[in-house]
Design an enzyme around this catalytic site. Structure first.
Site, PDB file in Angstrom:
ATOM      1  N   ARG A 104      -4.000 -22.958   7.301  1.00  0.00           N
ATOM      2  CA  ARG A 104      -3.310 -21.702   7.638  1.00  0.00           C
ATOM      3  C   ARG A 104      -3.658 -21.251   9.059  1.00  0.00           C
ATOM      4  NH1 ARG A 104      -5.260 -16.775   6.561  1.00  0.00           N
ATOM      5  NH2 ARG A 104      -6.401 -17.392   4.706  1.00  0.00           N
TER       6      ARG A 104
ATOM      7  N   TYR B 267      21.206 -11.125  16.661  1.00  0.00           N
ATOM      8  CA  TYR B 267      21.404 -11.851  15.408  1.00  0.00           C
ATOM      9  C   TYR B 267      21.215 -10.834  14.268  1.00  0.00           C
ATOM     10  CZ  TYR B 267      19.906 -14.414  11.298  1.00  0.00           C
ATOM     11  OH  TYR B 267      19.754 -14.837  10.013  1.00  0.00           O
TER      12      TYR B 267
ATOM     13  N   ASP C 230      14.315 -14.099  22.672  1.00  0.00           N
ATOM     14  CA  ASP C 230      14.771 -15.078  21.684  1.00  0.00           C
ATOM     15  C   ASP C 230      15.617 -16.114  22.436  1.00  0.00           C
ATOM     16  OD1 ASP C 230      16.096 -16.552  19.731  1.00  0.00           O
ATOM     17  OD2 ASP C 230      16.209 -14.876  18.333  1.00  0.00           O
TER      18      ASP C 230
ATOM     19  N   LYS D 136      17.510 -24.369  14.496  1.00  0.00           N
ATOM     20  CA  LYS D 136      18.762 -24.617  15.201  1.00  0.00           C
ATOM     21  C   LYS D 136      18.632 -25.851  16.112  1.00  0.00           C
ATOM     22  CE  LYS D 136      20.116 -20.764  13.276  1.00  0.00           C
ATOM     23  NZ  LYS D 136      19.360 -20.525  12.102  1.00  0.00           N
TER      24      LYS D 136
HETATM   25  C1  LIG Z   1      19.391 -16.134  17.594  1.00  0.00           C
HETATM   26  C2  LIG Z   1      18.673 -16.289  16.294  1.00  0.00           C
HETATM   27  N1  LIG Z   1      17.371 -15.967  16.232  1.00  0.00           N
HETATM   28  C3  LIG Z   1      16.671 -16.081  15.088  1.00  0.00           C
HETATM   29  C4  LIG Z   1      17.259 -16.525  13.929  1.00  0.00           C
HETATM   30  C5  LIG Z   1      16.455 -16.616  12.667  1.00  0.00           C
HETATM   31  O1  LIG Z   1      16.067 -17.941  12.452  1.00  0.00           O
HETATM   32  P1  LIG Z   1      15.654 -18.548  11.017  1.00  0.00           P
HETATM   33  O2  LIG Z   1      16.874 -18.591  10.190  1.00  0.00           O
HETATM   34  O3  LIG Z   1      15.063 -19.871  11.361  1.00  0.00           O
HETATM   35  O4  LIG Z   1      14.646 -17.614  10.436  1.00  0.00           O
HETATM   36  C6  LIG Z   1      18.610 -16.888  13.938  1.00  0.00           C
HETATM   37  C7  LIG Z   1      19.275 -17.380  12.728  1.00  0.00           C
HETATM   38  O5  LIG Z   1      20.436 -17.647  12.689  1.00  0.00           O
HETATM   39  C8  LIG Z   1      19.333 -16.761  15.162  1.00  0.00           C
HETATM   40  O6  LIG Z   1      20.642 -17.056  15.239  1.00  0.00           O
END
Ligand SMILES: Cc1ncc(COP(=O)(O)O)c(C=O)c1O
Length: 403
Positions: free
Chosen positions: A61, A119, A193, A218
């Site tokens: 962990r 998002y 992000d 992604k």
């Molecule tokens: C721009 C963006 N950031 C974060 C996330 C969250 O990622 P996760 O689904 O791996 O938790 C997403 C999910 O679609 C996203 O499009």
């Protein structure tokens, strides 16, 4: 001299024993270490290691060799081409990475300054978790300098600026150099992000960002077979005193197997991005001149509102786009049904082309007035362009739109 005794082993003892592998030659691929704990040769060694955390592996962990190898690879990609140091953590999801990155730097009463549209999961996290814990959220257009400066001056509790660029799903680009400069002037931390861009297209730390977040689910993994996230920084103190401490206590580390899958995907990241960005550009041009399409949101088109910023901070314009189709929801549904090569799925960044209806899927929980204000209409479709032959993709859309 103490004589070592060779323990006698019965059947049950041998079964219960942890078999140690003898590594006779170096493995070519990253080994997966699925172990909960690491052991010590003596109590003295254990005491010494526990007192000097992090450093040596203790408990998975806190850190695991497979996971750390991949976190460090992503961290190096984020600073490649600069002299910046890099430190990375791999998390169980992109959401865990966003939570970790922000929670470790915020206190009750602090404010996050961010865009009106992000998002959908991130907006929900802010509303349902951070606001509940006494963190206030202020939304504004982060490219509007005058407004950002006024907000920073009037709200001394703004502790972090959270930036998503390109923005999901309208693909606006936030000027990273500009916002990071303003944040530094006001002693505010920036968290970016970078999921849509990946470090291949944009390296936010090199524009002055403090923390970079990824959903590795992604493009970084790129094959839709893993869920994960990453938190990267160049700030050693921030990493060891805040991020790593929260990481080990929250228990949000990625599993060694997920880390291994992410590494397999990373090997082809630039090649995938090159083809996917090129396909997206061609598809955007195709939509731009199609009579059934009202609007194309793609930062690579010079008609896009933030094309100028995209040119400045992105190596290519990404593989995500969104389109407004001429027609109502029923007609849009009918068109999407005719597509044979595009799959409707709530994810992005995979090898095959994926489509999503933001208004009823990723941004279902976004308040109606924000959806209207930000252009998340019923006729908006988001496309994550894949590696297919571009003529096949254009023919597929041409056929569906002509119906
Ligand atoms: C721009 C963006 N950031 C974060 C996330 C969250 O990622 P996760 O689904 O791996 O938790 C997403 C999910 O679609 C996203 O499009």
């Amino acid at each position: 001299m103490v004589k070592k005794h060779k323990a006698k082993k019965e059947f049950e003892t041998l079964c219960a024993e942890n078999t140690g592998a003898e590594i006779l030659s170096r493995p070519h691929q990253l080994p997966i270490y699925p172990t909960a704990a690491f052991c010590f040769d003596s109590l003295e060694e254990g005491i010494e290691i526990f007192a000097n955390q992090p450093g040596v592996h203790v408990y998975s962990r806190y850190g695991n060799p497979t996971v750390e190898a991949v976190a460090s690879k992503i961290a190096k990609l984020e600073v490649m081409g600069s002299d910046l140091p890099s430190y990375g953590l791999l998390t169980s999801s992109g959401m865990a990475a966003i939570f970790l990155g922000l929670d470790s730097i915020l206190r009750t009463g602090d404010i996050i300054l961010t865009q009106p549209i992000l998002y959908g999961g991130t907006s929900e996290l802010f509303e349902k978790i951070f606001q509940k814990n006494g963190i206030k959220i202020i939304n504004t257009d982060l490219n509007d300098n005058k407004n950002v400066i006024t907000l920073l001056k009037n709200n001394k509790n703004i502790r972090a600026i959270f930036i998503e660029t390109p923005v999901n799903p309208t693909l606006e680009i936030v000027d990273l150099l500009n916002i990071c400069k303003l944040a530094k002037l006001h002693k505010v931390l920036t968290v970016v992000d970078n999921t849509f861009s990946t470090p291949y297209l944009t390296q936010p730390l090199q524009f002055g960002a403090d923390i970079v977040i990824h959903s590795t689910t992604k493009y970084l993994h790129g094959h839709g077979a893993s869920t994960g996230g990453a938190v990267i920084t160049s700030n050693r103190k921030l990493f060891y005193e805040k991020l790593w401490v929260s990481y080990k206590l929250l228990g949000c580390i990625a599993s060694p197997f997920e880390a291994w899958l992410i590494d397999i995907g990373l090997k082809t990241l630039p090649q995938r991005m090159n083809v996917q960005c090129q396909n997206a550009f061609k598809l955007a041009q195709f939509f731009n001149s199609h009579p059934k399409i009202i609007k194309v949101n793609y930062p690579g088109l010079n008609t896009h509102s933030t094309h100028r910023i995209a040119k400045k901070q992105m190596k290519r314009f990404g593989a995500m786009l969104s389109i407004e189709i001429k027609g109502n929801l029923i007609q849009v549904k009918r068109i999407l049904k005719k597509l044979k090569l595009c799959t409707i799925a709530p994810t992005l960044g995979e090898t095959s082309t994926l489509i999503l209806h933001p208004a009823s899927m990723s941004h279902l929980k976004t308040p109606k007035h924000i959806k209207e204000q930000q252009g998340i209409k019923d006729n908006l479709v988001r496309i994550s362009v894949g590696l297919e032959n571009i003529n096949d993709l254009m023919n597929d859309w041409d056929y569906a739109l002509s119906q």
